[in-house]
Design a protein around this motif. Structure first.
Motif, PDB file in Angstrom:
ATOM      1  N   ARG A  41      79.737  55.814  11.769  1.00 53.57           N
ATOM      2  CA  ARG A  41      80.404  54.744  10.983  1.00 53.57           C
ATOM      3  C   ARG A  41      79.667  54.384   9.652  1.00 53.57           C
ATOM      4  O   ARG A  41      80.155  54.325   8.760  1.00 53.57           O
ATOM      5  CB  ARG A  41      80.543  53.600  11.974  1.00 53.57           C
ATOM      6  CG  ARG A  41      81.378  52.432  11.072  1.00 53.57           C
ATOM      7  CD  ARG A  41      81.279  51.350  11.918  1.00 53.57           C
ATOM      8  NE  ARG A  41      79.849  50.620  12.098  1.00 53.57           N
ATOM      9  CZ  ARG A  41      79.298  50.298  13.013  1.00 53.57           C
ATOM     10  NH1 ARG A  41      79.956  50.279  14.284  1.00 53.57           N
ATOM     11  NH2 ARG A  41      78.025  49.658  12.920  1.00 53.57           N
ATOM     12  N   ASP A  42      78.343  54.211   9.927  1.00 54.18           N
ATOM     13  CA  ASP A  42      77.703  53.723   8.734  1.00 54.18           C
ATOM     14  C   ASP A  42      77.437  54.945   7.488  1.00 54.18           C
ATOM     15  O   ASP A  42      77.543  54.420   6.616  1.00 54.18           O
ATOM     16  CB  ASP A  42      76.254  53.084   9.022  1.00 54.18           C
ATOM     17  CG  ASP A  42      76.412  51.764   9.963  1.00 54.18           C
ATOM     18  OD1 ASP A  42      77.341  50.966   9.500  1.00 54.18           O
ATOM     19  OD2 ASP A  42      75.744  51.563  10.861  1.00 54.18           O
ATOM     20  N   TYR A  44      79.417  57.324   6.990  1.00 52.98           N
ATOM     21  CA  TYR A  44      80.792  57.622   6.252  1.00 52.98           C
ATOM     22  C   TYR A  44      81.087  56.459   5.466  1.00 52.98           C
ATOM     23  O   TYR A  44      81.759  56.794   4.481  1.00 52.98           O
ATOM     24  CB  TYR A  44      81.790  58.089   7.388  1.00 52.98           C
ATOM     25  CG  TYR A  44      81.616  59.370   7.919  1.00 52.98           C
ATOM     26  CD1 TYR A  44      82.054  60.522   6.869  1.00 52.98           C
ATOM     27  CD2 TYR A  44      81.424  59.858   9.013  1.00 52.98           C
ATOM     28  CE1 TYR A  44      81.809  61.718   7.243  1.00 52.98           C
ATOM     29  CE2 TYR A  44      81.274  60.865   9.811  1.00 52.98           C
ATOM     30  CZ  TYR A  44      81.517  62.158   8.711  1.00 52.98           C
ATOM     31  OH  TYR A  44      81.502  63.405   9.286  1.00 52.98           O
ATOM     32  N   ASN A  45      80.877  55.251   6.028  1.00 51.54           N
ATOM     33  CA  ASN A  45      81.020  54.084   4.824  1.00 51.54           C
ATOM     34  C   ASN A  45      80.188  54.118   3.677  1.00 51.54           C
ATOM     35  O   ASN A  45      80.539  54.118   2.655  1.00 51.54           O
ATOM     36  CB  ASN A  45      80.560  52.821   5.557  1.00 51.54           C
ATOM     37  CG  ASN A  45      81.871  52.223   6.534  1.00 51.54           C
ATOM     38  OD1 ASN A  45      82.996  52.862   6.559  1.00 51.54           O
ATOM     39  ND2 ASN A  45      81.457  51.542   7.469  1.00 51.54           N
ATOM     40  N   ASN A  48      81.625  57.045   1.575  1.00 50.72           N
ATOM     41  CA  ASN A  48      82.942  56.541   1.006  1.00 50.72           C
ATOM     42  C   ASN A  48      82.524  55.612  -0.280  1.00 50.72           C
ATOM     43  O   ASN A  48      83.090  55.660  -1.297  1.00 50.72           O
ATOM     44  CB  ASN A  48      83.757  55.970   1.872  1.00 50.72           C
ATOM     45  CG  ASN A  48      85.038  55.319   1.526  1.00 50.72           C
ATOM     46  OD1 ASN A  48      86.003  55.920   0.679  1.00 50.72           O
ATOM     47  ND2 ASN A  48      85.412  54.105   1.732  1.00 50.72           N
ATOM     48  N   TYR A  49      81.721  54.722   0.117  1.00 50.56           N
ATOM     49  CA  TYR A  49      81.325  53.447  -1.226  1.00 50.56           C
ATOM     50  C   TYR A  49      80.843  54.427  -2.163  1.00 50.56           C
ATOM     51  O   TYR A  49      80.968  53.736  -3.458  1.00 50.56           O
ATOM     52  CB  TYR A  49      80.601  52.329  -0.511  1.00 50.56           C
ATOM     53  CG  TYR A  49      81.247  51.450   0.308  1.00 50.56           C
ATOM     54  CD1 TYR A  49      82.786  50.902  -0.007  1.00 50.56           C
ATOM     55  CD2 TYR A  49      80.813  51.284   1.880  1.00 50.56           C
ATOM     56  CE1 TYR A  49      83.164  50.050   0.792  1.00 50.56           C
ATOM     57  CE2 TYR A  49      81.366  50.421   2.525  1.00 50.56           C
ATOM     58  CZ  TYR A  49      82.851  49.705   1.955  1.00 50.56           C
ATOM     59  OH  TYR A  49      83.096  48.984   2.792  1.00 50.56           O
ATOM     60  N   GLN A  79      81.421  48.002  -4.853  1.00 49.98           N
ATOM     61  CA  GLN A  79      81.268  49.054  -4.001  1.00 49.98           C
ATOM     62  C   GLN A  79      79.759  49.626  -3.647  1.00 49.98           C
ATOM     63  O   GLN A  79      79.337  49.998  -2.798  1.00 49.98           O
ATOM     64  CB  GLN A  79      82.183  50.209  -4.410  1.00 49.98           C
ATOM     65  CG  GLN A  79      83.566  50.007  -4.655  1.00 49.98           C
ATOM     66  CD  GLN A  79      84.236  50.606  -5.786  1.00 49.98           C
ATOM     67  OE1 GLN A  79      83.688  51.029  -6.650  1.00 49.98           O
ATOM     68  NE2 GLN A  79      85.646  50.547  -5.633  1.00 49.98           N
ATOM     69  N   ALA A  82      78.090  47.540  -1.224  1.00 54.55           N
ATOM     70  CA  ALA A  82      78.508  47.725   0.101  1.00 54.55           C
ATOM     71  C   ALA A  82      77.843  48.951   0.577  1.00 54.55           C
ATOM     72  O   ALA A  82      77.256  49.288   1.494  1.00 54.55           O
ATOM     73  CB  ALA A  82      80.049  47.894   0.061  1.00 54.55           C
ATOM     74  N   SER A  86      75.327  49.610   3.839  1.00 50.10           N
ATOM     75  CA  SER A  86      75.844  50.777   4.872  1.00 50.10           C
ATOM     76  C   SER A  86      74.263  51.390   5.068  1.00 50.10           C
ATOM     77  O   SER A  86      74.019  51.919   6.127  1.00 50.10           O
ATOM     78  CB  SER A  86      76.779  51.655   4.584  1.00 50.10           C
ATOM     79  OG  SER A  86      78.173  50.794   4.360  1.00 50.10           O
TER      80      SER A  86
END
Length: 459
Positions: A41-42, A44-45, A48-49, A79, A82, A86
């Motif tokens: 999860r972290d 791919y976050n 993405n950011y 972004q 974030a 992450s």
């Protein structure tokens, strides 16, 4: 009869051993899957950011409207912040990508700096545009590096759970569960290591923001005392961890880390719970506990936010932190994270913060971050306010409801600290914090209070 009884007892013992082994294996698999899911999860976050921030920075450079530029810079600011968050959550305890973290923090703050400049009616200088273009280019390289790592994640040759000691067949034993030296043989974190090395060579950012390079040289103000030995650091780490978990830890590994606060970084094992690993940093100067992270998955909550606050407050006081003021709190993964700030008289000292994470299943302290406190805490000669609380209220726009006023020392770009009145206001159904300089009456900052699951944050 005796032989028959012995056979029965041996059979029972064997069955118990097999049962315990199967339970242990199932338990470790559950823990490994939880760590793996969090790592995926972290990661791919983060990817993405990073990509979103690069796009927003490109839109800024492509736009000719200062208003639109400010909008896109604000997006890039959030972004990149974030992405940095992450990155810090990734389960890679053997390797700290400090240069990547610093790059994302500086990019976030530089975007905010430019957005505020545009909001004041000023324009970006050619040098600032060039600096933004360079940061955007580097953000693109970071995204490309992350995409290479994505292939390993998708192919399961990179397993986040291995870095907490779970043996996975897709990772070589020379890496799984151990600290990863930068000069190590090829491994699944090579992309991160090489990216971090390259970012170390970036030229300095010269601007007046909290992550400006000249501030990276700031010395910690709150450590006190002389240097401690490794043995003393290990003793303090075990005492702190035992108090946090009401358990009995032993040291598995110790290394040194030379960040803004040089530390002994330790990995501890809980003798009562072999699957539980705790990572803790002890400052070389003063032997202060800078950070702690307990890696165990937290079960279903039995405590509410109020009970977690009392647990955190009691732990703070037991560690010698008296008079700390809880400010903001948020719930994450069945943990309650409470941010405390020091007080001096009736003034809240926001630079001197400590974060405490409480497990909501049993009240155990699973996280601790006192880095801001030890970087900033010192004896201050606070000025006497020239404005009264009523005069601070009068600075707020008419028609906006004032909910409360209190004194607060706040950090500002450039390493400055300002004595302000923190004025809590309400417009429509949204709450804000307006910071009015207690000496000049100027508005220094405005933050919006955002309700999140289990607490509030500001932005």
């Amino acid at each position: 009869m005796t032989r028959k009884l012995s056979t029965i007892l041996l059979s029972l013992a064997l069955l118990l051993a097999i049962g315990w082994g199967l339970w242990e294996r199932a338990n470790r698999l559950t823990l490994a899957n939880a760590v793996e899911a969090g790592g995926q999860r972290d990661f791919y976050n983060l990817l993405n950011y990073v990509e979103q921030a690069q796009v927003s920075m490109g839109k800024t450079l492509a736009s000719s409207s200062p208003r639109q530029q400010a909008v896109h810079l604000t997006e890039a600011w959030n972004q990149a912040a974030a992405a940095q968050h992450s990155l810090t959550q990734l389960p890679t305890p053997g390797f700290k990508p400090v240069n990547t973290s610093k790059f994302l923090s500086q990019t976030s703050d530089y975007s905010n700096y430019l957005a505020q400049k545009l909001a004041r009616g000023e324009e970006m200088s050619p040098q600032e545009r060039q600096q933004l273009a360079s940061l955007r280019e580097e953000m693109g390289r970071l995204a490309a590096d992350l995409h290479q790592t994505e292939g390993q994640v998708a192919g399961k040759t990179l397993r986040w759970s291995s870095f907490y000691g779970f043996r996975m067949p897709s990772l070589p034993r020379t890496i799984a569960g151990r600290a990863l030296p930068v000069e190590a043989r090829p491994g699944p974190l090579d992309g991160f290591v090489n990216t971090d090395r390259r970012l170390q060579t970036l030229p300095s950012l010269n601007y007046d923001g909290p992550f400006s390079d000249h501030l990276e040289k700031q010395q910690p103000l709150g450590l006190g005392g002389g240097e401690v030995t490794q043995a003393e650091a290990e003793r303090r780490a075990m005492n702190f961890s035992n108090a946090a978990s009401n358990s009995n830890y032993r040291v598995q590994a110790t290394r040194t880390s030379n960040g803004r606060i040089p530390t002994f970084s330790l990995r501890l094992l809980d003798s009562r719970r072999p699957n539980v690993t705790t990572h803790i940093d002890v400052s070389k100067q003063g032997g202060q506990i800078v950070s702690l992270l307990n890696t165990r998955p937290v079960g279903a909550p039995t405590l509410d936010a109020a009970a977690a606050l009392e647990k955190a407050r009691a732990f703070l006081q037991a560690q010698g932190f008296t008079g700390m003021q809880p400010t903001y709190t948020v719930r994450t993964d069945n943990n309650q994270v409470i941010t405390f700030a020091a007080r001096e008289g009736d003034v809240i000292l926001y630079p001197d913060q400590v974060k405490v994470k409480v497990a909501l299943d049993n009240g155990e302290i699973t996280g601790w971050d006192a880095t801001p406190y030890y970087m900033s805490h010192h004896k201050r000669d606070l000025p006497r306010p020239k404005l009264t609380p009523e005069q601070a209220r009068a600075k707020i726009n008419p028609g906006i409801k004032v909910e409360g006023v209190r004194l607060a020392l706040i950090p500002l770009p450039g390493g400055q600290e300002k004595l302000t009145y923190e004025v809590k206001t309400k417009m429509d159904n949204t709450y804000y914090l307006n910071y009015i300089n207690a000496l000049t009456g100027e508005e220094e900052k405005v933050l919006q209070i955002v309700d999140v699951p289990g607490g509030q944050l500001t932005m």
